[in-house]
Write an enzyme that holds these catalytic residues in place. Structure first.
Site, PDB file in Angstrom:
ATOM      1  N   GLU A 237       0.833  -1.215   0.000  1.00  0.00           N
ATOM      2  CA  GLU A 237       0.000   0.000   0.000  1.00  0.00           C
ATOM      3  C   GLU A 237       0.863   1.258   0.000  1.00  0.00           C
ATOM      4  O   GLU A 237       1.693   1.453   0.898  1.00  0.00           O
ATOM      5  CB  GLU A 237      -0.913  -0.007   1.235  1.00  0.00           C
ATOM      6  CG  GLU A 237      -1.867   1.180   1.257  1.00  0.00           C
ATOM      7  CD  GLU A 237      -2.845   1.129   2.427  1.00  0.00           C
ATOM      8  OE1 GLU A 237      -3.168   0.036   2.918  1.00  0.00           O
ATOM      9  OE2 GLU A 237      -3.281   2.216   2.853  1.00  0.00           O
TER      10      GLU A 237
ATOM     11  N   HIS B 188      -2.428  10.439  -0.089  1.00  0.00           N
ATOM     12  CA  HIS B 188      -2.718   9.207  -0.823  1.00  0.00           C
ATOM     13  C   HIS B 188      -2.725   9.439  -2.328  1.00  0.00           C
ATOM     14  O   HIS B 188      -2.181   8.656  -3.095  1.00  0.00           O
ATOM     15  CB  HIS B 188      -4.080   8.657  -0.400  1.00  0.00           C
ATOM     16  CG  HIS B 188      -3.986   7.792   0.808  1.00  0.00           C
ATOM     17  ND1 HIS B 188      -4.823   6.732   1.037  1.00  0.00           N
ATOM     18  CD2 HIS B 188      -3.137   7.819   1.842  1.00  0.00           C
ATOM     19  CE1 HIS B 188      -4.500   6.164   2.172  1.00  0.00           C
ATOM     20  NE2 HIS B 188      -3.478   6.805   2.686  1.00  0.00           N
TER      21      HIS B 188
ATOM     22  N   ASP C  60       4.804 -14.460  11.482  1.00  0.00           N
ATOM     23  CA  ASP C  60       3.496 -14.925  11.037  1.00  0.00           C
ATOM     24  C   ASP C  60       2.459 -13.809  11.230  1.00  0.00           C
ATOM     25  O   ASP C  60       1.936 -13.626  12.325  1.00  0.00           O
ATOM     26  CB  ASP C  60       3.145 -16.175  11.859  1.00  0.00           C
ATOM     27  CG  ASP C  60       1.831 -16.805  11.465  1.00  0.00           C
ATOM     28  OD1 ASP C  60       1.034 -16.151  10.780  1.00  0.00           O
ATOM     29  OD2 ASP C  60       1.601 -17.964  11.857  1.00  0.00           O
TER      30      ASP C  60
ATOM     31  N   LYS D  59      -6.946  -0.849  11.621  1.00  0.00           N
ATOM     32  CA  LYS D  59      -6.384  -1.261  10.321  1.00  0.00           C
ATOM     33  C   LYS D  59      -5.159  -0.402  10.026  1.00  0.00           C
ATOM     34  O   LYS D  59      -4.147  -0.900   9.534  1.00  0.00           O
ATOM     35  CB  LYS D  59      -7.449  -1.118   9.228  1.00  0.00           C
ATOM     36  CG  LYS D  59      -7.039  -1.679   7.864  1.00  0.00           C
ATOM     37  CD  LYS D  59      -6.281  -0.705   7.012  1.00  0.00           C
ATOM     38  CE  LYS D  59      -5.955  -1.302   5.654  1.00  0.00           C
ATOM     39  NZ  LYS D  59      -5.088  -0.444   4.853  1.00  0.00           N
TER      40      LYS D  59
HETATM   41  C1  MEV Z   1      -5.533   3.314   5.288  1.00  0.00           C
HETATM   42  O1  MEV Z   1      -4.806   2.187   4.890  1.00  0.00           O
HETATM   43  C2  MEV Z   1      -5.524   3.458   6.788  1.00  0.00           C
HETATM   44  C3  MEV Z   1      -6.376   4.575   7.370  1.00  0.00           C
HETATM   45  O2  MEV Z   1      -7.722   4.451   6.890  1.00  0.00           O
HETATM   46  C4  MEV Z   1      -6.335   4.438   8.852  1.00  0.00           C
HETATM   47  C5  MEV Z   1      -7.285   5.354   9.603  1.00  0.00           C
HETATM   48  O3  MEV Z   1      -8.338   5.695   9.073  1.00  0.00           O
HETATM   49  O4  MEV Z   1      -6.966   5.649  10.770  1.00  0.00           O
HETATM   50  C6  MEV Z   1      -5.877   5.916   6.911  1.00  0.00           C
END
Ligand code: MEV
Length: 438
Positions: A85, A393, A296, A280
């Protein structure tokens, strides 16, 4: 035409590729050529990778990026990230530099205990089972001596074994719940070998236990397996500084920034939809370092998310507060990691990653990985509560689109300049590229 095959595993690599190509691809030759393009020219290296798993046909690349300038407990690191990513490594580098000039990251090991269980069915008197367990408990240790000898030399081994009654949740279901210290290894093989021996001891000893009836002697072991839920293999990572020291380019009003940041964390603490995305973002950092160091990541993922739900509702792993003019941001995460065994001494890139990190112990690696997660979370929240994440991004996305359309240097320069002032979207970039080309 049937698309199944028997005896596939016995085919040579070449035959496997030919079968796949001719069965599933409209242009078999092109598929074969792409698959083979990813073979390593060094045949020994290729053989090493072929043998990691079964039915290997080629390699699947992930970029290995590095984020320098991490200071953790006063020591400097460049951290390797294996991740697909875009923005993850850039975000980590930015957070590292930002906190590097504000005292760096602090990390502490809280505990390092791993868990494994023998799940069994016993139909009989619970008190008799308890007496039996107490009597045979030392045998679980003596009969695993050949397995535990080396681990004990390294300061690890079996910590304890408990009998747990789970019959209120499932009829006749009991467990041997064992705890382990596995030092620098993740310990999966060690734990599973111990557990399988416990299961044998349990069954054999039951046959000789005179107080048991015939039915009671017939203990049925359902399975013996480690748990990837490791709430007592925990590391804490944190950063803190005076509110006014938070000031930077996009943080003109540090008090306002700190309050909004804390609010963003509070939202993730109480709202599962946000908590999942918040965590995430943490896993963007954690998984990438776990992967680069040959650990792992599925085990880590499963354990971390279970931990995030430990209060009965999925919640944020990280926390933040403002107290007495100090901003504090921290996280505790369970991480079962190894720096010996498994892929660590086999995969050449894992060896590079570990050497880059100064050949850390498992405990030091836990600290590094937790910091990578916290840094990632800080970077995400900082963007989300200030500029929004799309700015960064889309900048990276722009590069991907330019690569996809094989833009030359001249085109790249023009496109980048144009999108400094215009909003990046896939179609806007394509349209602009086309206008340049026509
Ligand atoms: C993107 O990979 C991760 C985010 O969505 C995490 C977040 O929203 O805190 C930017």
């Amino acid at each position: 035409m049937t698309k199944t095959i028997s005896g596939f595993s016995k085919l040579t690599k070449e035959e496997k590729i030919n079968w796949i190509a001719s069965t599933y691809f409209s242009n078999a030759e092109e598929a074969i050529s792409t698959i083979k393009k990813y073979w390593n020219q060094d045949t020994d290296l290729q053989k090493l990778h072929d043998e990691f798993i079964e039915n290997t046909i080629t390699n699947f690349y992930l970029p290995l990026g590095v984020a320098p300038n991490f200071t953790i407990n006063g020591k400097d690191y460049t951290i390797p990230f294996a991740v697909e990513e875009s923005s993850v490594v850039a975000a980590a580098s930015k957070a590292a530099k930002y906190w590097g000039s504000r005292g760096g990251f602090k990390a502490t090991i809280i505990n390092t205990e791993k868990i494994g269980q023998v799940h069994f069915i016993y139909k009989g008197d619970k008190l008799k089972l308890e007496t039996f367990f107490k009597q045979i408990k030392p045998k679980f240790f003596t009969e695993t001596e050949s397995i535990t000898k080396n681990m004990q030399k390294r300061g690890g081994g079996i910590l304890d074994i408990e009998l747990r009654d789970k019959t209120s949740a499932l009829e006749n279901y009991y467990q041997l719940h064992a705890t382990f210290e596995t030092k620098d290894s993740m310990g999966a093989n060690f734990i599973n070998s111990c557990l399988e021996q416990f299961a044998k001891t349990l069954k054999n000893e039951a046959l000789d236990f005179e107080e048991f009836t015939t039915d009671e002697k017939n203990i049925v072991v359902v399975m013996s397996i480690l748990s990837n839920y490791v709430p007592n293999c925990l590391v804490r990572a944190e950063v803190s500084c005076k509110i006014e020291d938070l000031a930077e380019k996009h943080i003109e009003n540090p008090q306002e920034f700190a309050e909004k940041f804390v609010q963003a964390v509070r939202i993730a603490e109480i709202e599962p939809y946000r908590a999942v995305t918040h965590n995430k973002g943490i896993m963007n950092g954690i998984d990438a370092v776990v992967l680069a160091t040959g650990n792992d990541f599925r085990a880590v993922e499963a354990g971390v998310h279970a931990y995030a739900s430990r209060e009965g509702q999925y919640a944020s792993l990280s926390h933040a507060e403002i107290k007495d003019g100090i901003f504090r941001f921290w996280m505790e995460v369970p991480l079962a990691l190894g720096t010996v065994g498994g892929l660590t001494s086999l995969h050449p890139m894992v060896k590079i990653a570990l050497e880059m990190l100064g050949k850390p112990s498992a405990q030091e690696l836990m600290q590094i990985v937790a910091v990578a997660g916290l840094a990632q979370n800080f970077a995400a929240l900082r963007s989300l509560t200030t500029t929004g994440i799309q700015q960064g991004h889309m900048k990276m996305h722009l590069m991907n689109i330019l690569n996809q359309f094989q833009a030359n240097q001249e085109e790249r320069k023009k496109v980048i300049k144009h999108f400094e002032k215009n909003t990046v979207s896939h179609s806007a970039v394509v349209d602009y590229l086309e206008s340049l080309r026509s």
